[in-house]
Design a protein around this motif. Structure first.
Motif, PDB file in Angstrom:
ATOM      1  N   CYS A 264       0.752  -0.713   0.352  1.00 24.49           N
ATOM      2  CA  CYS A 264       0.202  -0.284   0.062  1.00 24.49           C
ATOM      3  C   CYS A 264       0.830   1.120  -0.106  1.00 24.49           C
ATOM      4  O   CYS A 264       0.412   2.412  -0.146  1.00 24.49           O
ATOM      5  CB  CYS A 264      -1.235  -0.140   1.245  1.00 24.49           C
ATOM      6  SG  CYS A 264      -2.372  -1.614   1.446  1.00 24.49           S
ATOM      7  N   GLY A 265       2.310   1.181   0.206  1.00 21.96           N
ATOM      8  CA  GLY A 265       2.707   2.148  -0.064  1.00 21.96           C
ATOM      9  C   GLY A 265       3.258   2.634   1.433  1.00 21.96           C
ATOM     10  O   GLY A 265       3.446   2.518   2.584  1.00 21.96           O
ATOM     11  N   THR A 266       4.683   3.555   1.415  1.00 32.47           N
ATOM     12  CA  THR A 266       5.624   3.969   2.588  1.00 32.47           C
ATOM     13  C   THR A 266       4.698   4.461   3.794  1.00 32.47           C
ATOM     14  O   THR A 266       4.647   4.373   4.798  1.00 32.47           O
ATOM     15  CB  THR A 266       6.399   5.006   2.412  1.00 32.47           C
ATOM     16  OG1 THR A 266       6.358   5.290   1.974  1.00 32.47           O
ATOM     17  CG2 THR A 266       7.749   3.753   1.320  1.00 32.47           C
ATOM     18  N   ALA A 270       3.964   3.575   6.853  1.00 31.72           N
ATOM     19  CA  ALA A 270       4.478   4.288   8.561  1.00 31.72           C
ATOM     20  C   ALA A 270       2.828   4.744   9.816  1.00 31.72           C
ATOM     21  O   ALA A 270       2.964   4.744  10.957  1.00 31.72           O
ATOM     22  CB  ALA A 270       4.064   5.994   7.999  1.00 31.72           C
ATOM     23  N   GLY A 271       1.580   5.033   8.925  1.00 29.04           N
ATOM     24  CA  GLY A 271       0.840   5.434   9.496  1.00 29.04           C
ATOM     25  C   GLY A 271       0.964   4.145  10.381  1.00 29.04           C
ATOM     26  O   GLY A 271      -0.084   3.976  12.120  1.00 29.04           O
ATOM     27  N   PRO A 346       4.725  13.933   9.504  1.00 30.11           N
ATOM     28  CA  PRO A 346       3.550  12.928   9.235  1.00 30.11           C
ATOM     29  C   PRO A 346       2.876  13.386   8.270  1.00 30.11           C
ATOM     30  O   PRO A 346       2.283  14.330   7.478  1.00 30.11           O
ATOM     31  CB  PRO A 346       2.238  12.368  10.239  1.00 30.11           C
ATOM     32  CG  PRO A 346       2.176  13.995  11.047  1.00 30.11           C
ATOM     33  CD  PRO A 346       3.587  14.516  10.831  1.00 30.11           C
ATOM     34  N   SER A 347       2.602  12.614   6.157  1.00 27.72           N
ATOM     35  CA  SER A 347       1.922  12.801   5.461  1.00 27.72           C
ATOM     36  C   SER A 347       0.473  13.268   5.697  1.00 27.72           C
ATOM     37  O   SER A 347       0.254  11.837   6.755  1.00 27.72           O
ATOM     38  CB  SER A 347       2.675  12.066   3.985  1.00 27.72           C
ATOM     39  OG  SER A 347       1.770  10.698   4.653  1.00 27.72           O
ATOM     40  N   GLU A 349      -1.030  10.653   4.246  1.00 25.59           N
ATOM     41  CA  GLU A 349      -1.699   8.856   4.131  1.00 25.59           C
ATOM     42  C   GLU A 349      -1.248   8.580   5.671  1.00 25.59           C
ATOM     43  O   GLU A 349      -2.144   7.853   6.215  1.00 25.59           O
ATOM     44  CB  GLU A 349      -1.467   8.571   2.497  1.00 25.59           C
ATOM     45  CG  GLU A 349      -1.827   7.156   2.710  1.00 25.59           C
ATOM     46  CD  GLU A 349      -1.255   6.596   1.525  1.00 25.59           C
ATOM     47  OE1 GLU A 349      -1.985   6.064   0.585  1.00 25.59           O
ATOM     48  OE2 GLU A 349       0.515   6.924   1.232  1.00 25.59           O
ATOM     49  N   ALA A 350      -0.242   8.790   6.264  1.00 27.54           N
ATOM     50  CA  ALA A 350      -0.107   7.986   7.101  1.00 27.54           C
ATOM     51  C   ALA A 350      -0.644   8.453   8.612  1.00 27.54           C
ATOM     52  O   ALA A 350      -1.518   7.689   9.466  1.00 27.54           O
ATOM     53  CB  ALA A 350       2.167   8.482   7.165  1.00 27.54           C
ATOM     54  N   MET A 351      -0.924   9.951   8.738  1.00 23.59           N
ATOM     55  CA  MET A 351      -2.013   9.784   9.483  1.00 23.59           C
ATOM     56  C   MET A 351      -3.325   9.523   9.438  1.00 23.59           C
ATOM     57  O   MET A 351      -3.769   8.704  10.727  1.00 23.59           O
ATOM     58  CB  MET A 351      -2.191  11.613   9.990  1.00 23.59           C
ATOM     59  CG  MET A 351      -2.705  12.630  11.246  1.00 23.59           C
ATOM     60  SD  MET A 351      -1.773  11.998  12.508  1.00 23.59           S
ATOM     61  CE  MET A 351      -0.766  12.566  12.860  1.00 23.59           C
ATOM     62  N   HIS A 352      -3.787  10.029   8.577  1.00 20.68           N
ATOM     63  CA  HIS A 352      -5.187   8.989   8.558  1.00 20.68           C
ATOM     64  C   HIS A 352      -4.808   7.430   8.888  1.00 20.68           C
ATOM     65  O   HIS A 352      -5.817   6.861   9.158  1.00 20.68           O
ATOM     66  CB  HIS A 352      -5.474   9.068   6.959  1.00 20.68           C
ATOM     67  CG  HIS A 352      -6.648   8.227   6.845  1.00 20.68           C
ATOM     68  ND1 HIS A 352      -7.969   8.824   6.835  1.00 20.68           N
ATOM     69  CD2 HIS A 352      -6.956   7.335   5.534  1.00 20.68           C
ATOM     70  CE1 HIS A 352      -9.187   7.698   6.161  1.00 20.68           C
ATOM     71  NE2 HIS A 352      -8.776   7.060   5.646  1.00 20.68           N
TER      72      HIS A 352
END
Length: 443
Positions: A264-266, A270-271, A346-347, A349-352
């Motif tokens: 699903c990507g970095t 990370a999230g 955080p990006s 996407e990571a936070m979400h």
């Protein structure tokens, strides 16, 4: 101080015995949380992803250490409850020898297959080098992990849950300080995080073993205890192997899930890495409480006090629900600042991803905590087949659903696998408990 868990109010005994265990596991988890915190705050998002990625593989090794802990702890608890102190000392020595042999084999396996394991979970090229470096240093410190777990298992078996708490409180806070020193001041990157954990775990292991030796010396016996017993080794294996398999299958399941998440990507990685640390903090805490209930069960079984074991289930559920309530509210209300602890910038996407995971999973802590209490009684009373069935049903269902639900719902579907698996596993564990609780000889 050694404590007899076969007298007094079960509710009071469990609270007094298990609360220090709860505190201990909080500090134990600070090792991993500190690593992720420092990686995300003082290095970058890729470093956080690398530490989280390697962590899923380290859980395989932890599974074996955990199994040795439980095997030794339950065996020693029964002997302590029955006041068979000569056999108790032999049991400790036997568990130490067996655990040391397992540790050596695992170190060889880990060093040889480190790279293939990272490829197996589809580790992205951008974090592969850091993941490998962290993993190799962790493997070199496995003896500390194993023998510390054996030491804490002995403390718990003797009814002492406070001493491990003191060790972990000091060593885990020291780990945070050394993490920051190595990364921020000495600019050692992910290598610094790994070495900080290595050094602090080593110090706590050595201190714990010294205290264990003194504690055992204080238990007076009329004759010298043998160094090794094949009979006790078999008893150790009967409890340890299913516990190892339980944790190993959980680890393998987590690795499979991690491989799905890696696609699903970095940002999602990370999230998830941040959120799973918060989730593991809770689950490991409840697992440790379940281990405490296993010690309580085993001591009372050794003393022949069967009715206290049944009373322990109700007291255990009351205890874990009391602890679950503030944790669930915290994760629902403060998910954003909690996830943000692990990331500097955080990006979206990571936070979400981190927040969504906590919102979906945390309400079901009330469910999984009951399972872990029931599992603790099943394991402490030697009902290992039932224990394994409940555990594997939960795990297999979670892995399968994570894959199937990820196809139409992406990462959201993966997170939904946790509540479903936990619910099914809890129902199975309670079924086995109520089915066999009527058979007094089993307990």
């Amino acid at each position: 101080m050694n404590k007899d868990l076969t007298t007094g109010s079960p509710r009071k005994v469990l609270w007094l015995f298990c609360l220090p265990l709860f505190g201990s596991v909080i500090f134990q988890q600070l090792y991993n949380i500190a690593d992720s915190f420092v990686a995300g705050k003082f290095i970058n998002e890729n470093a956080l992803a690398a530490v989280g990625n390697s962590y899923e593989i380290t859980l395989i090794f932890i599974a074996f250490a955990f199994g040795c802990n439980i095997g030794c702890s339950v065996m020693v608890s029964k002997l302590f409850g029955a006041k068979q102190y000569v056999q108790l000392k032999t049991a400790v020595k036997t568990a130490m020898i067996a655990s040391g042999a397992v540790c050596i084999l695992l170190m060889a396996f880990g060093l040889i297959f480190c790279v293939p394991l990272l490829h197996l979970i589809h580790t992205p090229a951008s974090i592969f080098a850091d993941s490998r470096l962290y993993l190799v240093i962790y493997i070199m410190g496995l003896p500390f992990v194993f023998f510390y777990n054996i030491a804490t298992g002995i403390f718990s078996a003797l009814g002492d849950s406070k001493t491990p708490f003191y060790f972990l409180a000091v060593s885990s806070t020291s780990n945070i300080a050394v993490d920051i020193l190595f990364v921020k001041c000495l600019h050692m990157g992910v290598t610094g995080i790994a070495w900080a954990t290595f050094l602090c775990q080593g110090a706590s292991c050595i201190l714990a073993l010294v205290v264990v030796c003194k504690r055992l010396t204080g238990i007076k016996t009329q004759k010298k205890s043998p160094l090794f017993s094949m009979k006790l080794l078999k008893e150790f294996i009967v409890i340890a192997v299913p516990s190892v398999l339980q944790q190993s299958f959980i680890s393998v399941g987590n690795i499979i899930i991690q491989s799905i998440i890696n696609s699903c990507g970095t940002g999602v990685m990370a999230g998830y890495s941040a959120a799973i640390k918060l989730n593991n903090l809770v689950i490991t805490s409840f697992t440790t409480l379940g281990n405490g209930i296993s010690n309580y069960t085993a001591q009372n079984l050794g003393a022949g006090k069967i009715n206290r074991i049944h009373q322990g289930l109700k007291a255990g559920i009351q205890m874990v629900w009391t602890i679950s309530l503030p944790l669930v509210l915290l994760y629902l209300i403060a998910s954003k600042p909690l996830v943000n602890i692990f990331m500097n910038t955080p990006s979206t996407e990571a936070m979400h991803t981190g927040m969504q995971f906590l919102h979906i999973v945390s309400p079901f802590y009330f469910v999984v905590s009951v399972k872990l209490v029931s599992d603790g009684i099943l394991r402490g009373s030697g009902m290992m087949k039932h224990f394994m069935t409940a555990t594997f049903s939960d795990l297999i269902l979670r892995v399968v659903l994570a894959y199937l639900l990820s196809i139409p719902f992406a990462s959201t579907g993966i997170w939904c696998a946790w509540p479903i698996g936990w619910t099914v596993g809890t129902l199975i564990s309670l079924y086995f408990y109520h089915k066999d609780a009527k058979k007094a000889p089993v307990f």
